[in-house]
Structure formats: C-alpha cells, structure tokens
Design an enzyme around this catalytic site. Structure first.
Site, PDB file in Angstrom:
ATOM      1  N   LYS A  11     -20.867  -8.246 -32.418  1.00 13.57           N
ATOM      2  CA  LYS A  11     -20.693  -7.602 -33.558  1.00 13.57           C
ATOM      3  C   LYS A  11     -19.301  -8.216 -34.242  1.00 13.57           C
ATOM      4  O   LYS A  11     -18.278  -8.943 -33.384  1.00 13.57           O
ATOM      5  CB  LYS A  11     -20.268  -6.273 -33.271  1.00 13.57           C
ATOM      6  CG  LYS A  11     -21.727  -5.231 -32.940  1.00 13.57           C
ATOM      7  CD  LYS A  11     -21.398  -3.836 -32.562  1.00 13.57           C
ATOM      8  CE  LYS A  11     -22.662  -3.155 -32.814  1.00 13.57           C
ATOM      9  NZ  LYS A  11     -22.210  -1.725 -32.253  1.00 13.57           N
ATOM     10  N   TYR A  51     -30.222   0.101 -37.899  1.00 12.99           N
ATOM     11  CA  TYR A  51     -29.502   1.319 -37.556  1.00 12.99           C
ATOM     12  C   TYR A  51     -30.588   2.542 -38.163  1.00 12.99           C
ATOM     13  O   TYR A  51     -29.803   3.660 -38.532  1.00 12.99           O
ATOM     14  CB  TYR A  51     -28.216   1.388 -37.837  1.00 12.99           C
ATOM     15  CG  TYR A  51     -27.268   0.779 -36.975  1.00 12.99           C
ATOM     16  CD1 TYR A  51     -27.420   1.017 -35.307  1.00 12.99           C
ATOM     17  CD2 TYR A  51     -26.494  -0.318 -37.123  1.00 12.99           C
ATOM     18  CE1 TYR A  51     -26.753   0.422 -34.416  1.00 12.99           C
ATOM     19  CE2 TYR A  51     -25.456  -0.648 -36.103  1.00 12.99           C
ATOM     20  CZ  TYR A  51     -25.747  -0.672 -34.609  1.00 12.99           C
ATOM     21  OH  TYR A  51     -25.151  -1.102 -33.906  1.00 12.99           O
ATOM     22  N   ASN A 123     -17.097  -1.650 -30.379  1.00 12.91           N
ATOM     23  CA  ASN A 123     -17.622  -1.637 -29.072  1.00 12.91           C
ATOM     24  C   ASN A 123     -18.527  -3.036 -28.907  1.00 12.91           C
ATOM     25  O   ASN A 123     -19.420  -3.215 -28.082  1.00 12.91           O
ATOM     26  CB  ASN A 123     -18.598  -0.539 -28.826  1.00 12.91           C
ATOM     27  CG  ASN A 123     -19.845  -0.402 -29.614  1.00 12.91           C
ATOM     28  OD1 ASN A 123     -20.040  -1.344 -30.624  1.00 12.91           O
ATOM     29  ND2 ASN A 123     -20.637   0.509 -29.482  1.00 12.91           N
ATOM     30  N   HIS A 126     -24.146  -5.370 -29.368  1.00 12.16           N
ATOM     31  CA  HIS A 126     -25.214  -4.437 -29.709  1.00 12.16           C
ATOM     32  C   HIS A 126     -26.098  -4.903 -28.493  1.00 12.16           C
ATOM     33  O   HIS A 126     -26.250  -6.150 -28.338  1.00 12.16           O
ATOM     34  CB  HIS A 126     -25.976  -4.613 -30.876  1.00 12.16           C
ATOM     35  CG  HIS A 126     -27.377  -3.885 -31.100  1.00 12.16           C
ATOM     36  ND1 HIS A 126     -27.704  -2.503 -30.879  1.00 12.16           N
ATOM     37  CD2 HIS A 126     -28.718  -4.587 -30.753  1.00 12.16           C
ATOM     38  CE1 HIS A 126     -28.961  -2.382 -30.980  1.00 12.16           C
ATOM     39  NE2 HIS A 126     -29.746  -3.419 -30.881  1.00 12.16           N
ATOM     40  N   GLU A 137     -36.688  -4.356 -33.135  1.00 15.41           N
ATOM     41  CA  GLU A 137     -35.258  -5.138 -33.531  1.00 15.41           C
ATOM     42  C   GLU A 137     -35.512  -6.642 -33.374  1.00 15.41           C
ATOM     43  O   GLU A 137     -35.033  -7.357 -34.363  1.00 15.41           O
ATOM     44  CB  GLU A 137     -34.394  -4.839 -32.734  1.00 15.41           C
ATOM     45  CG  GLU A 137     -33.963  -3.280 -32.744  1.00 15.41           C
ATOM     46  CD  GLU A 137     -32.731  -2.786 -31.680  1.00 15.41           C
ATOM     47  OE1 GLU A 137     -32.312  -1.734 -31.734  1.00 15.41           O
ATOM     48  OE2 GLU A 137     -32.521  -3.600 -30.728  1.00 15.41           O
TER      49      GLU A 137
HETATM   50  P1  IDP Z   1     -25.694   2.023 -28.499  1.00 21.30           P
HETATM   51  O1  IDP Z   1     -25.059   0.775 -29.356  1.00 21.30           O
HETATM   52  O2  IDP Z   1     -24.792   2.203 -27.228  1.00 21.30           O
HETATM   53  O3  IDP Z   1     -27.220   1.870 -28.193  1.00 21.30           O
HETATM   54  P2  IDP Z   1     -26.058   4.046 -30.561  1.00 21.30           P
HETATM   55  O4  IDP Z   1     -25.987   5.608 -29.980  1.00 21.30           O
HETATM   56  O5  IDP Z   1     -27.490   3.583 -30.492  1.00 21.30           O
HETATM   57  O6  IDP Z   1     -25.249   3.410 -29.363  1.00 21.30           O
HETATM   58  O7  IDP Z   1     -25.339   3.661 -31.677  1.00 21.30           O
HETATM   59  C1  IDP Z   1     -25.399   2.594 -32.304  1.00 21.30           C
HETATM   60  C2  IDP Z   1     -23.885   2.073 -32.729  1.00 21.30           C
HETATM   61  O8  IDP Z   1     -23.348   3.220 -33.705  1.00 21.30           O
HETATM   62  C3  IDP Z   1     -22.908   2.254 -31.685  1.00 21.30           C
HETATM   63  O9  IDP Z   1     -23.084   0.812 -31.135  1.00 21.30           O
HETATM   64  C4  IDP Z   1     -21.520   2.210 -32.266  1.00 21.30           C
HETATM   65  O10 IDP Z   1     -21.195   0.971 -33.143  1.00 21.30           O
HETATM   66  C5  IDP Z   1     -21.957   3.159 -33.345  1.00 21.30           C
HETATM   67  N1  IDP Z   1     -21.517   4.556 -32.989  1.00 21.30           N
HETATM   68  C6  IDP Z   1     -22.163   5.385 -32.088  1.00 21.30           C
HETATM   69  N2  IDP Z   1     -21.613   6.444 -31.963  1.00 21.30           N
HETATM   70  C7  IDP Z   1     -20.400   6.582 -32.762  1.00 21.30           C
HETATM   71  C8  IDP Z   1     -19.462   7.798 -33.120  1.00 21.30           C
HETATM   72  O11 IDP Z   1     -19.540   8.557 -32.588  1.00 21.30           O
HETATM   73  N3  IDP Z   1     -18.758   7.162 -33.941  1.00 21.30           N
HETATM   74  C9  IDP Z   1     -18.680   5.964 -34.565  1.00 21.30           C
HETATM   75  N4  IDP Z   1     -19.611   4.932 -34.124  1.00 21.30           N
HETATM   76  C10 IDP Z   1     -20.479   5.394 -33.428  1.00 21.30           C
HETATM   77 MG    MG Z   2     -28.631   2.055 -29.742  1.00 17.28          MG
END
Ligand code: IDP
Ligand code: MG
Length: 166
Positions: A11, A51, A123, A126, A137
C-alpha cells in the site's frame, strides 16, 4: 494443503516510507511463487471495486483515497499474486491483524504499520482473506495473460467488475 493464489498489495504508506523491500523480505521465507507482479496506478473505480464490501463503512472514502495514494502523495502500489500451499492463510498470518496496534508485533502490520497522529490507519499491505475473495481480487487486478499460472476466475462476475474498474 491446497495450492492457492492470493493477492497482495503493498500500500501507499509502505511505498512512501521506503518499506517495499522490507515487506517482500518478510514474505519471502514463506517460499511461495510469485506468479504476477506489477506497479499499478490505482483509479477510483479500481479502488472502489476492490473495497466494494466496505462501501457502507464510515471510513470508506478515506480508504479509497488511501489506496489511490492521495493520503501519501504516491502514484502507484505494488500488486502481487503469490501462489503455493495454503498461500492465503499463511500470507494473512505474516501480514497480521488489520489494526496495526492490535497486530502481533512480529507480523508485518505489527512491526511496520501505525496509526498516524492524524488518525490515519497505515497498515502497509493488503492480503486476500479467503479463497472466494482471492479469486475475485486477482481477476480485478490482473488479466490471465499477466499471470504465470492459470488462476480460475470467481463465479461472481469478475470480468464485468474488471471492465467496469479499468
Ligand atoms: P483487512 O485488510 O485486514 O482484510 P478489512 O476489514 O478487509 O481488513 O478492511 C480493509 C482495509 O480497510 C484495511 O486494511 C484498512 O486499510 C481499512 N480499515 C479497516 N478498518 C478500518 C478502520 O476502523 N479505520 C480506518 N481504516 C480501516
Ligand atoms: Mg479484507
């Protein structure tokens, strides 16, 4: 152990902070094959399609800006397809939990991710969460010609999604 393909996206925060190599170094010990890799300038349509399941979340707009590099002033992400035994689960394990502060400190997100003082969740990468998501995806980000092995397309209209997103 099932042979699986999984999508990894390095990312914009990782690109900006010069951690692309570090992320790959942490994935390399899994000894998975890389069957696709490219730099991608992420369109809004591609980010939104990627997303799509999070459309209703309060952070959705920020997330789209994040993936497009608008929060970090970057112009591309690195998209990779890893292939091998239990690739999906093993990559998720090394990636760590979604929230960097809740992720295992030895995981990629735990070690390299952060919450900025402005409250942006960085984070790092992905990684596809399950087989259905991985197929959707991969079909969204890669054409079959760009992959070194055939990866089945998902049943959920991946071709339609792809043509819409590009
Ligand atoms: P993942 O990436 O671990 O699968 P998901 O729940 O699918 O997590 O969420 C996708 C992406 O959305 C996350 O990697 C992160 O970048 C963002 N995200 C998830 N939860 C939050 C939040 O509470 N605040 C801001 N961004 C979030
Ligand atoms: Mg996810």
């Amino acid at each position: 152990m099932a042979e699986q393909a999984t999508l990894v996206i390095i990312k914009p925060d990782a690109i900006k902070r010069g951690m692309m190599g570090e992320v790959l170094s942490r994935l390399e010990p899994l000894h998975l094959e890389i069957i696709g890799a490219k730099a991608v300038r992420v369109s809004q349509a591609l980010a939104e399609a990627h997303y799509q399941d999070l459309r209703q979340k309060p952070f959705f707009r920020e997330l789209i800006d994040y993936l497009q590099g608008k929060l970090h002033g970057t112009s591309f992400v690195l998209a990779l397809v890893f292939w091998g035994p239990d690739a999906i689960e093993r990559v998720r394990q090394v990636a760590g939990a979604t929230h960097p502060e809740q992720a295992d400190p030895v995981s990629i997100r735990g070690a390299l991710g952060r919450m900025t003082s402005a409250g942006v969740m960085e984070n790092v990468l992905h990684a596809s969460a399950d087989p259905q998501e991985a197929l959707r995806e991969i079909a969204l980000w890669f054409t079959p010609q760009e992959l070194l092995r055939p990866v089945p397309t998902s049943r959920s209209g991946s071709i339609r999604i792809r043509s819409k997103a590009r």
